[in-house]
Design a protein around this motif. Structure first.
Motif, PDB file in Angstrom:
ATOM      1  N   SER B   4       0.817  -1.214   0.000  1.00 58.22           N
ATOM      2  CA  SER B   4       0.000   0.000   0.000  1.00 58.22           C
ATOM      3  C   SER B   4       0.856   1.271   0.000  1.00 58.22           C
ATOM      4  O   SER B   4       0.347   2.375   0.011  1.00 58.22           O
ATOM      5  CB  SER B   4      -0.917  -0.003   1.215  1.00 58.22           C
ATOM      6  N   VAL B   5       2.184   1.101  -0.008  1.00 60.25           N
ATOM      7  CA  VAL B   5       3.068   2.260  -0.038  1.00 60.25           C
ATOM      8  C   VAL B   5       3.349   2.620  -1.493  1.00 60.25           C
ATOM      9  O   VAL B   5       3.735   1.760  -2.274  1.00 60.25           O
ATOM     10  CB  VAL B   5       4.392   1.938   0.695  1.00 60.25           C
ATOM     11  N   LYS B   6       3.138   3.884  -1.825  1.00 57.40           N
ATOM     12  CA  LYS B   6       3.271   4.253  -3.235  1.00 57.40           C
ATOM     13  C   LYS B   6       4.722   4.407  -3.676  1.00 57.40           C
ATOM     14  O   LYS B   6       5.102   3.964  -4.741  1.00 57.40           O
ATOM     15  CB  LYS B   6       2.496   5.547  -3.504  1.00 57.40           C
ATOM     16  N   HIS B   7       5.540   5.056  -2.842  1.00 56.07           N
ATOM     17  CA  HIS B   7       6.933   5.303  -3.233  1.00 56.07           C
ATOM     18  C   HIS B   7       7.883   5.033  -2.081  1.00 56.07           C
ATOM     19  O   HIS B   7       7.601   5.422  -0.947  1.00 56.07           O
ATOM     20  CB  HIS B   7       7.109   6.750  -3.690  1.00 56.07           C
ATOM     21  N   VAL B   8       8.992   4.392  -2.398  1.00 61.75           N
ATOM     22  CA  VAL B   8       9.983   4.104  -1.364  1.00 61.75           C
ATOM     23  C   VAL B   8      11.304   4.773  -1.738  1.00 61.75           C
ATOM     24  O   VAL B   8      11.802   4.605  -2.857  1.00 61.75           O
ATOM     25  CB  VAL B   8      10.200   2.583  -1.211  1.00 61.75           C
ATOM     26  N   PHE B   9      11.856   5.549  -0.815  1.00 55.57           N
ATOM     27  CA  PHE B   9      13.162   6.169  -1.029  1.00 55.57           C
ATOM     28  C   PHE B   9      14.106   5.785   0.094  1.00 55.57           C
ATOM     29  O   PHE B   9      13.710   5.742   1.265  1.00 55.57           O
ATOM     30  CB  PHE B   9      13.038   7.699  -1.075  1.00 55.57           C
ATOM     31  N   ASP B 146      12.004   3.492  -5.434  1.00 54.39           N
ATOM     32  CA  ASP B 146      12.164   4.603  -6.374  1.00 54.39           C
ATOM     33  C   ASP B 146      13.600   5.072  -6.487  1.00 54.39           C
ATOM     34  O   ASP B 146      13.987   5.641  -7.496  1.00 54.39           O
ATOM     35  CB  ASP B 146      11.278   5.778  -5.963  1.00 54.39           C
ATOM     36  N   GLY B 147      14.360   4.849  -5.437  1.00 51.86           N
ATOM     37  CA  GLY B 147      15.752   5.244  -5.553  1.00 51.86           C
ATOM     38  C   GLY B 147      16.364   5.641  -4.233  1.00 51.86           C
ATOM     39  O   GLY B 147      15.697   5.675  -3.199  1.00 51.86           O
TER      40      GLY B 147
END
Lengths: 338, 260
Positions: B4-9, B146-147
Motif C-alpha cells: 500500500s506504499v506508493k513510493h519508497v526512497f 524509487d531510488g
C-alpha cells in the motif's frame, strides 16, 4: 537403546561444562572418557591464535564511538603518530577494523600501498620506522570497490587481522573501529579480551544526537567488560580564521561530553576544537604534527597523550589483575591514595 | 505490508555522521507539510537517531491484530515513524547484536509494520554496506524502490566511503536519485566569512566522477541542532534560510521523480 541415547543427548551438559563427563547421564555415553578429561575443555582455537600473536604487545587500545563521523580515525592517527614520534624506540601499530569504510590508508597517506604475504604472516604497511598500519583498504584492487559482506565474513577478516599480521615486536596496538555496537565490535572484544585488552578510548562530538549513540557505546563497553580509559570530545568549538571569534557548530545543548562523563562516571580526557586545517591534513594524508604543530587541536591532543593521567591509566589498565574492578574510577582512587 | 506504499526512497551514505537522519527527518517533515502521507523507517539499529530528531523519544510502538502500529508524529496521523528506539526501555541501552539478529529485525520492520496508505516511505540507514543494507535491498526487490538519495560531506575521507556506497547501489540495482553535499561551508555569525570546514565541492566532483545527478549543497547551520526545532520542518520555521532552500530542492527532486 536408541531411547537411552536420545535421553543422554538431551541431558548432556556439553563439553564446555565443568560437569562434562561427570553427571549421571554421562554414564554409559561412549564419549564419557573423552569429556571427563580436562584437556578437552580447550578455549576457542581462534582466540588462542590471537592471544599467541598479541601476547607480547604491551598496550592494546581500542578507539570507539557509537556515532560515525566524529573523528575516530583522525584521533586514532593522531594518538598513534604522537606516541610514535615521542618514543623512537617504541613500536606502534594501527589496525583498522572498519571493513565497509576504511579511512586509515587515506588519513596516514598510504593510499595505493599493498600488503605482502610472508611465511610469518601479512606484512603491514610502514608509515614511519616505528608506525605500521593494516587495513582492508590495502586489499582492494580499486578504491571504489565496495565490501558487501554480512557479519560472519567481516568477523573472519578481523580474526585474520588479529592473528595473522606479522607486526614484529610491538608496544602499542591501536584499533580503529566503525561506528556501532555490532559484529566488528563484538568480534574485536571477544578476541582481545582473552589477549588482555588495555582499554577503550571513546570519541564523541558535543551535540545530543551524537551523545545518544555514544552512551550506547559506553553501555556496550560495560556489557562486554572493556575498561574505558576515557572520553575525548572532538569538534567542540570552531574558531573563525578571519575574526578569531569562536562559534559552536555542534552546540552542546545538553552539556556535551562533560555532562555525560559526570553522569556515567567516565573520565573526560580532553576537548579538541574544530580545525579545518586538520581536516585537510587528513584528506591529503599529511602528518598534522609536522604540518600544523601549533594548531590548538594538535596541542591539546599531545597534552592528553603526554599527561600523567593518560600514561598512568594505560599502565594501570594493562595490569590485568585490576581488570575485575572495571567500574572504579582509577584516577580518583589514585588521587585519594596519594 | 509495503504494497500500500506508493513510493519508497532510501537515504544512504557510506560514511557516518554526515546527516542521513537529519536529511531523512527533514525530508519526511517537508513532504508531510506538502500534504502527503509519509512513513519514516529508521533501520539504524545500533544508533537510532530519528526518535530524538522528531522529539518522539518517549513514544511506544503498539501491537495490533494486523501488526505493529507505528508512532505518529502529528495528531492528523500523516507522519508515521518506526525505529528500534521506540522498543528500548532505556535510551542509554545498547543493542549488541550480530548480523542475523539485525537482519530479522529489519525484515520485521519491512513486513510487520502497518503503514496503511502512505505516499512516501523514507528509509534512514546506518553507514556502511553490510547486513542492514543487504537485507533492505533483498526485501525491497518485490516492491518498487524509487531510488536512493546519497549523502556526503565535502571532505575526501567521506567521499571515499560514499563512493563505495554508490558501487553498492550499482551492484544491487538500486537507482540513485542524486547526491546531497551536507555540511558544506559555515558562515561565521560574527563576521559572515564563509569557511569550508570540511573542504569544499567533494559532492560535486563525486557526482561528476560517478555520473550521478548532484541535487544540492546544504550549508552548516547550527540552527538545525536547536532543541525547539526538533520535530518541526525547517521549511516552515525558517523558510528564508539557505538550509531550507536546500531542503526544498531535495523534496522537489523526490516529488518530481514521482510524476515521471
Amino acid at each position: 537403546m536408541l531411547q537411552n541415547f536420545i535421553f543422554n543427548y538431551i541431558d548432556c551438559p556439553g563439553i564446555q561444562s565443568k560437569n562434562a563427563g561427570k553427571v549421571s547421564t554421562c554414564a554409559g555415553c561412549p564419549n564419557q572418557s573423552v569429556c571427563s578429561l580436562s584437556s578437552t575443555k580447550l578455549a576457542n582455537p581462534e582466540i588462542v591464535l590471537v592471544h599467541k600473536r598479541l601476547s607480547l604487545v604491551k598496550y592494546k587500545i581500542i578507539i570507539l564511538s557509537g556515532k560515525g563521523g566524529v573523528g575516530k580515525s583522525t584521533i586514532t592517527s593522531l594518538i598513534s603518530r604522537t606516541i610514535a614520534s615521542e618514543n623512537e624506540n617504541k613500536n606502534v601499530a594501527i589496525l583498522d577494523i572498519d571493513i565497509c569504510g576504511p579511512s586509515q590508508p587515506r588519513v596516514l597517506g598510504a593510499l595505493g600501498e599493498q600488503v605482502h604475504q610472508s611465511a610469518s604472516g601479512w606484512s603491514p604497511v610502514y608509515i614511519e620506522d616505528n608506525l605500521s598500519l593494516m587495513s582492508i583498504g590495502f586489499l582492494l584492487n580499486n578504491s571504489s570497490d565496495a565490501i558487501i559482506w554480512r557479519g560472519p565474513k567481516k568477523n573472519g577478516i578481523i580474526k585474520q587481522f588479529l592473528s595473522e599480521v606479522d607486526w614484529g615486536s610491538l608496544d602499542y596496538l591501536i584499533l580503529d573501529t566503525p561506528p556501532g555496537t555490532s559484529d566488528e565490535h563484538m568480534s574485536a572484544a571477544t578476541y582481545l579480551k582473552e589477549a588482555d585488552i588495555t582499554g577503550a578510548i571513546i570519541v564523541t562530538t558535543p551535540q545530543e544526537v551524537a551523545l545518544i549513540d555514544v552512551r550506547k557505546e559506553i553501555d556496550f563497553c560495560k556489557k562486554v567488560n572493556i575498561p574505558i580509559l576515557g572520553l575525548i570530545e572532538n569538534m567542540n568549538i570552531f574558531i573563525c580564521p578571519k575574526c578569531k571569534n569562536s562559534a559552536e557548530i555542534f552546540p552542546a545543548l545538553t552539556g556535551g561530553a562533560k555532562q555525560m562523563s559526570e553522569d556515567l562516571n567516565v573520565e573526560l580526557l580532553g576537548c579538541l576544537p574544530l580545525d579545518p586545517l586538520l581536516a585537510r591534513c587528513c584528506d591529503e594524508g599529511k602528518n598534522a604534527l609536522i604540518e600544523i604543530p601549533n594548531s590548538p587541536a594538535i596541542l591539546i591532543l599531545k597534552t592528553i597523550v603526554q599527561s600523567n593521567n593518560f600514561q598512568l591509566y594505560i599502565f594501570l589498565f594493562s595490569v590485568s589483575s585490576l581488570y575485575k574492578f572495571n567500574n572504579i574510577n582509577y584516577l580518583k582512587l589514585y588521587q585519594e591514595y596519594f | 505490508m509495503l504494497e500500500s506504499v506508493k513510493h519508497v526512497f532510501l537515504v544512504l551514505s557510506g560514511k557516518g555522521g554526515v546527516g542521513k537522519s537529519t536529511v531523512s527527518s527533514q525530508v519526511a517533515l517537508a513532504l508531510k507539510e506538502s500534504g502527503f502521507k509519509v512513513g519514516l523507517l529508521d533501520i539504524d539499529l545500533c544508533g537510532p537517531s530519528i526518535p530524538y530528531l522528531l522529539d518522539l523519544e518517549v513514544e511506544d510502538v503498539h501491537q495490533s491484530s494486523e501488526g505493529w502500529v507505528p508512532v505518529f508524529a502529528d495528531s492528523e496521523q500523516k507522519l508515521a515513524v518506526m525505529s528500534i528506539g521506540f522498543l528500548l526501555k532505556n535510551r542509554n541501552d545498547s543493542i549488541v547484536w550480530r548480523g542475523p539478529k539485525k537482519t530479522s529485525m529489519i525484515k520485521q520492520f519491512l513486513t510487520d509494520v502497518v503503514w496503511q496508505d502512505i505516499d512516501y516511505l523514507i528509509i534512514d540507514t546506518p553507514p556502511g554496506t553490510s547486513d542492514e543494507h543487504i537485507t533492505v535491498m533483498e526485501n525491497l526487490r518485490n516492491v518498487k524502490c524509487d531510488g536512493a538519495i546519497v549523502i556526503t560531506t565535502p571532505q575526501a575521507v567521506s567521499v571515499d566511503d560514499v563512493l563505495k556506497e554508490i558501487t553498492f547501489c550499482r551492484k544491487t540495482g538500486i537507482p540513485i536519485v542524486g547526491i546531497v553535499e551536507n555540511m558544506s561551508g559555515f558562515v561565521c555569525p560574527s563576521c559572515s566569512e564563509c569557511t569550508n570546514i570540511f573542504s569544499s565541492n567533494g559532492g560535486v566532483s563525486l557526482s561528476e566522477m560517478v555520473n550521478v545527478p548532484f541535487i544540492t549543497k546544504v550549508p552548516i547551520d547550527p540552527t538545525i541542532g536547536k532543541l525547539e526545532l526538533r520535530g518541526h520542518s525547517i521549511l516552515k520555521m525558517y523558510p528564508d534560510s539557505e538550509m531550507s532552500k536546500a531542503f526544498s530542492k531535495i523534496v522537489l527532486e523526490i516529488t518530481k521523480s514521482k510524476e515521471a
